[in-house]
Write a protein that holds these residues in place. Structure first.
Motif, PDB file in Angstrom:
ATOM      1  N   ARG A 121     104.505 -42.179  -7.551  1.00 31.72           N
ATOM      2  CA  ARG A 121     103.619 -42.420  -6.457  1.00 31.72           C
ATOM      3  C   ARG A 121     102.071 -42.852  -6.957  1.00 31.72           C
ATOM      4  O   ARG A 121     101.473 -43.981  -6.435  1.00 31.72           O
ATOM      5  CB  ARG A 121     103.313 -41.332  -5.446  1.00 31.72           C
ATOM      6  CG  ARG A 121     104.627 -41.138  -4.728  1.00 31.72           C
ATOM      7  CD  ARG A 121     104.595 -39.915  -3.619  1.00 31.72           C
ATOM      8  NE  ARG A 121     105.783 -39.613  -2.949  1.00 31.72           N
ATOM      9  CZ  ARG A 121     106.665 -38.679  -3.221  1.00 31.72           C
ATOM     10  NH1 ARG A 121     106.139 -37.621  -4.293  1.00 31.72           N
ATOM     11  NH2 ARG A 121     107.566 -38.389  -2.528  1.00 31.72           N
ATOM     12  N   VAL A 181     111.799 -43.172  -3.446  1.00 37.27           N
ATOM     13  CA  VAL A 181     110.183 -43.229  -3.749  1.00 37.27           C
ATOM     14  C   VAL A 181     110.034 -44.346  -4.451  1.00 37.27           C
ATOM     15  O   VAL A 181     109.096 -45.251  -4.241  1.00 37.27           O
ATOM     16  CB  VAL A 181     109.863 -41.744  -4.619  1.00 37.27           C
ATOM     17  CG1 VAL A 181     108.338 -41.954  -5.040  1.00 37.27           C
ATOM     18  CG2 VAL A 181     110.039 -40.679  -3.631  1.00 37.27           C
ATOM     19  N   VAL A 216     107.528 -47.146  -2.890  1.00 34.92           N
ATOM     20  CA  VAL A 216     106.392 -47.553  -3.694  1.00 34.92           C
ATOM     21  C   VAL A 216     106.123 -49.064  -3.969  1.00 34.92           C
ATOM     22  O   VAL A 216     105.314 -49.691  -4.005  1.00 34.92           O
ATOM     23  CB  VAL A 216     106.106 -46.850  -4.947  1.00 34.92           C
ATOM     24  CG1 VAL A 216     105.026 -47.413  -5.833  1.00 34.92           C
ATOM     25  CG2 VAL A 216     105.767 -45.160  -4.398  1.00 34.92           C
TER      26      VAL A 216
END
Length: 113
Positions: free
Chosen positions: A61, A103, A107
């Motif tokens: 992240r 994730v 992103v």
């Protein structure tokens, strides 16, 4: 980068920390703000805790990768880690891999906009 946790990186014998990796990326982005950044991550290395795995998610992240090649750890013949007793169960590795991929995709989509 392999992992966002320094203890796991040390166990992997990587020779760098997540802070060093972040510094390199910060330098690249300072000179080339739109640089495309990719990396490789392994989940489920022997002994990896949920907390250590969460550090990898946070690194993804924080860095804002455009692409990450992901894999679940698998023992390789003649490697020290293959003989360790603290192997991670396959269902845990698969769960972590799925969460990491989610994730990574999130992103990457944000970066593409």
């Amino acid at each position: 980068f392999q992992s966002g946790d320094n203890d796991i990186l040390r166990e992997m014998k990587r020779g760098y920390t997540h802070q060093r990796y972040r510094t390199i990326i910060d330098t690249i982005r300072h000179f080339m703000p739109d640089a495309s950044i990719s990396g490789d991550a392994i989940v489920g290395f022997p002994g990896e805790t949920e907390e250590q795995f969460q550090r990898t998610l946070q690194l993804v992240r924080d860095i804002g990768f455009d692409r990450v090649n992901t894999a679940a750890y698998s023992p390789r013949p003649n490697t020290p880690a293959a003989e360790w007793e603290n192997q991670i169960a396959d269902f845990v590795k698969n769960d972590r891999l799925n969460r990491l991929n989610a994730v990574v995709n999130e992103v990457a989509e944000e970066r593409a906009q």
